[in-house]
Design a protein around this motif. Sequence first.
Motif, PDB file in Angstrom:
ATOM      1  N   TYR A 123       0.764  -1.203   0.073  1.00  0.00           N
ATOM      2  CA  TYR A 123       0.322  -0.021  -0.100  1.00  0.00           C
ATOM      3  C   TYR A 123       0.811   1.315   0.105  1.00  0.00           C
ATOM      4  CZ  TYR A 123      -3.342   3.392   1.476  1.00  0.00           C
ATOM      5  OH  TYR A 123      -4.131   4.579   1.521  1.00  0.00           O
ATOM      6  N   GLN A 124       1.865   1.331   0.928  1.00  0.00           N
ATOM      7  CA  GLN A 124       2.919   2.324   0.796  1.00  0.00           C
ATOM      8  C   GLN A 124       3.659   2.559  -0.530  1.00  0.00           C
ATOM      9  OE1 GLN A 124       5.720   1.802   3.952  1.00  0.00           O
ATOM     10  NE2 GLN A 124       3.885   1.153   5.474  1.00  0.00           N
ATOM     11  N   LYS A 125       3.837   1.492  -1.176  1.00  0.00           N
ATOM     12  CA  LYS A 125       4.594   1.488  -2.569  1.00  0.00           C
ATOM     13  C   LYS A 125       3.770   2.210  -3.335  1.00  0.00           C
ATOM     14  CE  LYS A 125       6.945  -1.160  -5.935  1.00  0.00           C
ATOM     15  NZ  LYS A 125       7.888  -0.333  -6.099  1.00  0.00           N
ATOM     16  N   GLY A 130       1.663   6.340  -6.575  1.00  0.00           N
ATOM     17  CA  GLY A 130       0.486   7.286  -7.234  1.00  0.00           C
ATOM     18  C   GLY A 130       0.709   8.871  -7.275  1.00  0.00           C
ATOM     19  N   MET A 131       1.472   9.163  -6.178  1.00  0.00           N
ATOM     20  CA  MET A 131       1.708  10.612  -5.826  1.00  0.00           C
ATOM     21  C   MET A 131       2.593  11.306  -6.935  1.00  0.00           C
ATOM     22  SD  MET A 131       3.073  12.448  -2.326  1.00  0.00           S
ATOM     23  CE  MET A 131       1.487  11.891  -1.585  1.00  0.00           C
ATOM     24  N   GLU A 136       3.607  14.296 -11.989  1.00  0.00           N
ATOM     25  CA  GLU A 136       4.184  14.352 -13.289  1.00  0.00           C
ATOM     26  C   GLU A 136       2.971  14.771 -14.166  1.00  0.00           C
ATOM     27  OE1 GLU A 136       5.550  10.285 -13.937  1.00  0.00           O
ATOM     28  OE2 GLU A 136       7.350  10.709 -12.510  1.00  0.00           O
ATOM     29  N   LYS A 137       1.727  14.266 -14.150  1.00  0.00           N
ATOM     30  CA  LYS A 137       0.574  14.646 -14.847  1.00  0.00           C
ATOM     31  C   LYS A 137       0.495  16.320 -14.613  1.00  0.00           C
ATOM     32  CE  LYS A 137      -2.075  10.419 -14.970  1.00  0.00           C
ATOM     33  NZ  LYS A 137      -3.170   9.779 -14.601  1.00  0.00           N
ATOM     34  N   GLY A 185      -3.600   2.445  -2.570  1.00  0.00           N
ATOM     35  CA  GLY A 185      -2.484   3.253  -2.122  1.00  0.00           C
ATOM     36  C   GLY A 185      -2.079   3.935  -3.242  1.00  0.00           C
ATOM     37  N   PHE A 186      -2.240   3.573  -4.554  1.00  0.00           N
ATOM     38  CA  PHE A 186      -1.859   4.354  -5.821  1.00  0.00           C
ATOM     39  C   PHE A 186      -2.868   5.529  -5.826  1.00  0.00           C
ATOM     40  CE2 PHE A 186      -1.489   5.529 -10.109  1.00  0.00           C
ATOM     41  CZ  PHE A 186       0.137   5.078 -10.380  1.00  0.00           C
ATOM     42  N   MET A 187      -4.245   5.105  -5.818  1.00  0.00           N
ATOM     43  CA  MET A 187      -5.242   6.174  -5.826  1.00  0.00           C
ATOM     44  C   MET A 187      -5.324   7.281  -4.941  1.00  0.00           C
ATOM     45  SD  MET A 187      -8.419   3.489  -6.934  1.00  0.00           S
ATOM     46  CE  MET A 187      -9.786   4.827  -6.794  1.00  0.00           C
ATOM     47  N   GLN A 188      -4.953   6.786  -3.783  1.00  0.00           N
ATOM     48  CA  GLN A 188      -4.780   7.757  -2.674  1.00  0.00           C
ATOM     49  C   GLN A 188      -3.668   8.662  -2.812  1.00  0.00           C
ATOM     50  OE1 GLN A 188      -6.630   7.821   0.484  1.00  0.00           O
ATOM     51  NE2 GLN A 188      -5.555   9.806   0.558  1.00  0.00           N
ATOM     52  N   GLY A 189      -2.428   8.186  -3.311  1.00  0.00           N
ATOM     53  CA  GLY A 189      -1.201   9.129  -3.739  1.00  0.00           C
ATOM     54  C   GLY A 189      -1.522   9.824  -4.742  1.00  0.00           C
ATOM     55  N   GLU A 190      -2.473   9.493  -5.691  1.00  0.00           N
ATOM     56  CA  GLU A 190      -2.821  10.518  -7.039  1.00  0.00           C
ATOM     57  C   GLU A 190      -3.711  11.639  -6.377  1.00  0.00           C
ATOM     58  OE1 GLU A 190      -3.636  10.322 -11.860  1.00  0.00           O
ATOM     59  OE2 GLU A 190      -3.353   8.642 -10.694  1.00  0.00           O
TER      60      GLU A 190
END
Length: 207
Positions: A123-125, A130-131, A136-137, A185-190
């Motif tokens: 999840y951390q990864k 994601g962040m 970058e976007k 985790g990826f969605m949370q980061g983005e």
Amino acid sequence: MSEYRKKMFRGAKIEDCILDLIDMETELSKSLETTDKQERQMLLGMSKAIRLIVNRLVREFDYPVGGGIVNTKLKEFISSIERRANEAQKQSSISMSDLLNKMYYDDIPDEAKEEIAKVPSIYQKGLWEGMALGYEKIIVDLQVILQSTENNKLVLLKINADKFEKLAHMFKEKLKEDEMDYRSGFMQGEMSAYTLIELEMKEIFSI
């Protein structure tokens, strides 16, 4: 301030002062990375004071909203996001507990340490990656504005800030609090990247 005074003071000297202040704020931001906790608070206060002065000068002396000052601030903002994207990518390979041990682990309550230890590494990864992707976007969108010949770039910045807010809301609706896998985790980061940048844009560019 009267229209006459605004026009009388709208000159290169005032713009030089504004650009110098922006440079000072940038240097202070860089210093934050290598200072202790007490000095960091002082520098944050100085940075905020400089930002208030810059915003007041831009507003009071009626500068064109799409001029060199906006471009200068936008370039610095993009550079800041690029640094954050690189840092997030590096941190994606470091566990959260190891990362905090290198920072201010002693200042974190024991309860919080226990909660951090429970967070799955996958999840951390996903969170950091994601962040990084979100940043970058955002950089791509802001680079388009920087290269634009549009006179009023604040309009474009406002449009993009609103878009980032909508994207963050979209991710928030899709997230499920009980899921702790890579995708979540990826969605949370983005989502976090869009939320942070949207708030910063509105403050930095007064939009």
